[in-house]
Write a protein that holds these residues in place. Sequence first.
Motif, PDB file in Angstrom:
ATOM      1  N   GLU A   1      12.148   2.302  16.151  1.00 15.87           N
ATOM      2  CA  GLU A   1      11.114   2.700  15.210  1.00 15.87           C
ATOM      3  C   GLU A   1      11.461   2.151  13.818  1.00 15.87           C
ATOM      4  O   GLU A   1      12.624   2.193  13.405  1.00 15.87           O
ATOM      5  N   VAL A   2      10.435   1.643  13.098  1.00 11.87           N
ATOM      6  CA  VAL A   2      10.647   1.100  11.760  1.00 11.87           C
ATOM      7  C   VAL A   2      10.308   2.182  10.728  1.00 11.87           C
ATOM      8  O   VAL A   2       9.212   2.765  10.757  1.00 11.87           O
ATOM      9  N   ILE A   3      11.237   2.446   9.829  1.00 11.66           N
ATOM     10  CA  ILE A   3      11.055   3.440   8.779  1.00 11.66           C
ATOM     11  C   ILE A   3      10.648   2.728   7.477  1.00 11.66           C
ATOM     12  O   ILE A   3      11.134   1.631   7.172  1.00 11.66           O
ATOM     13  N   ASP A   4       9.782   3.348   6.706  1.00  7.07           N
ATOM     14  CA  ASP A   4       9.355   2.826   5.396  1.00  7.07           C
ATOM     15  C   ASP A   4       8.621   1.495   5.522  1.00  7.07           C
ATOM     16  O   ASP A   4       8.807   0.576   4.704  1.00  7.07           O
ATOM     17  N   LEU A   5       7.784   1.352   6.535  1.00  3.57           N
ATOM     18  CA  LEU A   5       7.024   0.103   6.717  1.00  3.57           C
ATOM     19  C   LEU A   5       5.888   0.069   5.698  1.00  3.57           C
ATOM     20  O   LEU A   5       5.013   0.934   5.692  1.00  3.57           O
ATOM     21  N   PRO A   6       5.875  -0.941   4.800  1.00  4.93           N
ATOM     22  CA  PRO A   6       4.801  -1.028   3.795  1.00  4.93           C
ATOM     23  C   PRO A   6       3.448  -1.251   4.451  1.00  4.93           C
ATOM     24  O   PRO A   6       3.336  -1.912   5.492  1.00  4.93           O
ATOM     25  N   GLU A   7       2.411  -0.738   3.822  1.00  5.64           N
ATOM     26  CA  GLU A   7       1.064  -0.896   4.344  1.00  5.64           C
ATOM     27  C   GLU A   7       0.660  -2.376   4.295  1.00  5.64           C
ATOM     28  O   GLU A   7       0.897  -3.078   3.314  1.00  5.64           O
ATOM     29  N   GLY A   8       0.060  -2.868   5.360  1.00  6.09           N
ATOM     30  CA  GLY A   8      -0.394  -4.250   5.421  1.00  6.09           C
ATOM     31  C   GLY A   8       0.638  -5.211   5.958  1.00  6.09           C
ATOM     32  O   GLY A   8       0.344  -6.395   6.123  1.00  6.09           O
ATOM     33  N   LEU A   9       1.845  -4.769   6.233  1.00  2.00           N
ATOM     34  CA  LEU A   9       2.890  -5.642   6.771  1.00  2.00           C
ATOM     35  C   LEU A   9       3.248  -5.198   8.185  1.00  2.00           C
ATOM     36  O   LEU A   9       3.062  -4.036   8.568  1.00  2.00           O
ATOM     37  N   ASN A  10       3.806  -6.108   8.914  1.00  2.62           N
ATOM     38  CA  ASN A  10       4.260  -5.825  10.271  1.00  2.62           C
ATOM     39  C   ASN A  10       5.657  -6.398  10.440  1.00  2.62           C
ATOM     40  O   ASN A  10       5.978  -7.447   9.870  1.00  2.62           O
ATOM     41  N   LEU A  11       6.487  -5.703  11.220  1.00  2.00           N
ATOM     42  CA  LEU A  11       7.867  -6.138  11.416  1.00  2.00           C
ATOM     43  C   LEU A  11       8.101  -6.328  12.906  1.00  2.00           C
ATOM     44  O   LEU A  11       8.037  -5.374  13.687  1.00  2.00           O
ATOM     45  N   HIS A  12       8.319  -7.602  13.295  1.00  2.00           N
ATOM     46  CA  HIS A  12       8.625  -7.901  14.692  1.00  2.00           C
ATOM     47  C   HIS A  12      10.144  -7.823  14.874  1.00  2.00           C
ATOM     48  O   HIS A  12      10.891  -8.482  14.136  1.00  2.00           O
ATOM     49  N   LEU A  13      10.564  -7.054  15.868  1.00  2.00           N
ATOM     50  CA  LEU A  13      11.993  -6.818  16.097  1.00  2.00           C
ATOM     51  C   LEU A  13      12.455  -7.564  17.339  1.00  2.00           C
ATOM     52  O   LEU A  13      11.713  -7.669  18.328  1.00  2.00           O
TER      53      LEU A  13
END
Length: 298
Positions: free
Chosen positions: A221-233
Amino acid sequence: MLYIGFVALATMMWYGHAMSSVRDAHIPVHVTYVGKPNEMDFTPALPTTLDVEVRDAGSRLRVYFVTPLELTIDLSDQIRGRKGEIYVSEETIRRSLTNMIQGTTKLQNLTPAQIHSKYVRQESKVVQLMSNVTLVPAAEYQIMSDATLAPSTMQIFGYSDVIAKIDTLWTDSITLRDVRDTIRSKVHITAQKGIRLQTDSVSVTAVAERFTEKTLIRPIEVIDLPEGLNLHLFPQEATVTICCPMSLFSDIRDEDIHVECHFPVGNEEQLPLYGRCDNPYVTDIRINPATIEFIIEQ
């Protein structure tokens, strides 16, 4: 061998002579008082042991050390009102002891010979007991709960202006090591100046249980993900190994375990993973891999 035989024979003869010869001995007599209200304070304190000198054959004297005498003194007829005096004469004590000892035993001296004390009735109050006990589990065990005290409250006695300031008493600071399964021990409670305790020790109980390991796969799970961005792990899941009590192994749900990472705030090339569990009995969370790679997408 012959010398050892003579020594053994001499020892046996000496022991036989000592057991048959008449001699004096000092024996302890434990004293218990009945009819004595807890709120009564005695000055001087009532003796709990008498030193009694008796005379008899050694074999009979030995009985008194194997099974010490217990003397019970009833004070109910002497305690009246808020203050006064109690007196137990030497004659009364001797008469009671004579009824307890063997017919061949001769009563010589008593220390103290008589019991004389002043009493005053004090105020009482019930206070909460708190544990100051540190628990250290044995290897491969974990503590299941805090140390519990029995009783959890205690009656204290003293003058009203003193006990009015006291609401809580703590046990002495001790460490119980190598705790496994359920243990019970006595822990001392020190009376503060100016008060007396109902008892100076209580029972402490601690429960430990052998733990085992459980391994499961959990999404990251990604914590503190800014709105409008996506994080591929890479990867998107991690292997989690936890320790838990054996009795609760089947109660640990997958959703109790969380693997998390924070959204990157600098020039990180990898993100560390953190483990979190909603079950309080889960300990020692290990995560593999410890770090992951990522790509940020708008």
